[in-house]
Write an enzyme that holds these catalytic residues in place. Structure first.
Site, PDB file in Angstrom:
ATOM      1  N   ARG A 129      12.994   4.177  12.793  1.00  0.00           N
ATOM      2  CA  ARG A 129      11.728   4.921  12.778  1.00  0.00           C
ATOM      3  C   ARG A 129      10.864   4.554  14.001  1.00  0.00           C
ATOM      4  O   ARG A 129      11.389   4.017  14.976  1.00  0.00           O
ATOM      5  CB  ARG A 129      11.021   4.666  11.441  1.00  0.00           C
ATOM      6  N   GLU A 138      12.456  -9.690   2.128  1.00  0.00           N
ATOM      7  CA  GLU A 138      11.698  -8.503   2.552  1.00  0.00           C
ATOM      8  C   GLU A 138      12.563  -7.266   2.311  1.00  0.00           C
ATOM      9  O   GLU A 138      13.756  -7.287   2.612  1.00  0.00           O
ATOM     10  CB  GLU A 138      11.366  -8.618   4.044  1.00  0.00           C
ATOM     11  N   ASN A 160       8.152  -5.577  -0.834  1.00  0.00           N
ATOM     12  CA  ASN A 160       8.036  -4.408   0.038  1.00  0.00           C
ATOM     13  C   ASN A 160       6.550  -4.321   0.366  1.00  0.00           C
ATOM     14  O   ASN A 160       5.770  -3.774  -0.414  1.00  0.00           O
ATOM     15  CB  ASN A 160       8.525  -3.128  -0.638  1.00  0.00           C
ATOM     16  N   TYR A 219      11.233   8.923   1.100  1.00  0.00           N
ATOM     17  CA  TYR A 219      11.194   7.773   0.193  1.00  0.00           C
ATOM     18  C   TYR A 219      11.874   8.004  -1.164  1.00  0.00           C
ATOM     19  O   TYR A 219      11.849   7.116  -2.014  1.00  0.00           O
ATOM     20  CB  TYR A 219       9.736   7.343  -0.032  1.00  0.00           C
ATOM     21  N   ARG A 228       5.169  12.179  -3.493  1.00  0.00           N
ATOM     22  CA  ARG A 228       5.018  12.750  -2.147  1.00  0.00           C
ATOM     23  C   ARG A 228       6.175  12.258  -1.271  1.00  0.00           C
ATOM     24  O   ARG A 228       6.782  11.228  -1.545  1.00  0.00           O
ATOM     25  CB  ARG A 228       3.717  12.261  -1.501  1.00  0.00           C
ATOM     26  N   ALA A 282       3.146  -0.880   4.887  1.00  0.00           N
ATOM     27  CA  ALA A 282       2.632  -0.964   6.263  1.00  0.00           C
ATOM     28  C   ALA A 282       2.114  -2.359   6.606  1.00  0.00           C
ATOM     29  O   ALA A 282       2.079  -2.735   7.789  1.00  0.00           O
ATOM     30  CB  ALA A 282       1.533   0.076   6.469  1.00  0.00           C
ATOM     31  N   PRO A 296       0.794  -1.231   0.000  1.00  0.00           N
ATOM     32  CA  PRO A 296       0.000   0.000   0.000  1.00  0.00           C
ATOM     33  C   PRO A 296       0.829   1.286   0.000  1.00  0.00           C
ATOM     34  O   PRO A 296       1.836   1.379   0.694  1.00  0.00           O
ATOM     35  CB  PRO A 296      -0.821  -0.105   1.295  1.00  0.00           C
ATOM     36  N   ASN A 297       0.352   2.219  -0.799  1.00  0.00           N
ATOM     37  CA  ASN A 297       0.864   3.586  -0.918  1.00  0.00           C
ATOM     38  C   ASN A 297       2.156   3.704  -1.714  1.00  0.00           C
ATOM     39  O   ASN A 297       2.587   4.814  -2.027  1.00  0.00           O
ATOM     40  CB  ASN A 297       1.037   4.240   0.474  1.00  0.00           C
ATOM     41  N   HIS A 336      12.743  -2.733   2.217  1.00  0.00           N
ATOM     42  CA  HIS A 336      12.154  -1.419   2.508  1.00  0.00           C
ATOM     43  C   HIS A 336      13.077  -0.329   2.008  1.00  0.00           C
ATOM     44  O   HIS A 336      14.308  -0.479   2.045  1.00  0.00           O
ATOM     45  CB  HIS A 336      11.939  -1.237   4.011  1.00  0.00           C
TER      46      HIS A 336
END
Ligand code: CA2
Length: 147
Positions: free
Chosen positions: A106, A97, A73, A22, A17, A76, A9-10, A99
């Site tokens: 974070r 995995e 990835n 990112y 953005r 969330a 997601p996103n 990111h």
């Protein structure tokens, strides 16, 4: 050899953005770059992004019998999704995995992953380069297993 890149997601918003967090590269640019790397390595690469947990689960199921490895990835969903964990373990395809950000630097809720302990490896914190590192790591692992 066939690999699958999954984005959660996103991540479709990449490059549009939050460039400070990112990066400025779009997901499409990252995927195209990785496809070039795959072509050079003689590997077939499929890419899929969804904002829906169930759609990602379905895509993992579809990869059974075709994909030799998965890079994911999960965004969330990494920190929340037992369903994605079950799907990955269910198809028994080795996965990495990854990111963009260093999730351990974070918020504490990002330190937990439902995927990491069964992954071949985890890459985080290198921005878009995390995708290339994940690709190289997964390919190295699969070729070792093959030999
Ligand atoms: O660092 C990563 O790659 C993450 O998977 C990104 C997720 C976050 O929830 C994970 O903890 C770490 C968030 C993806 C949001 O992507 C955006 C991209 C551009 C603009 C806004 C959000």
């Amino acid at each position: 050899m066939q690999l699958l890149l999954l984005n959660g997601p996103n991540l479709n918003l990449l490059g549009q953005r939050e460039p400070g967090l990112y990066g400025r590269q779009t997901l499409d640019a990252i995927e195209q770059q990785l496809k070039q790397r795959a072509a050079t390595a003689g590997v077939q690469l499929d890419c899929y992004q969804s904002n829906f947990e169930g759609a990602l689960v379905e895509r993992i199921h579809q990869s059974m019998g075709t994909a030799d490895g998965i890079m994911i990835n999960a965004g969330a969903f990494t920190h929340t999704s037992i369903a994605l964990r079950d799907a990955l373990l269910g198809v028994a395809i080795p996965y990495v995995e990854l990111h963009l950000s260093n999730t351990h630097a974070r918020e504490s809720f990002r330190h937990q992953s439902y995927l990491a302990d069964r992954a071949v490896g985890v890459v985080c914190g290198f921005g878009p380069f995390s995708y290339e590192l994940a690709f190289d790591g997964l390919l190295h692992h699969l070729r070792q297993v093959e030999a």
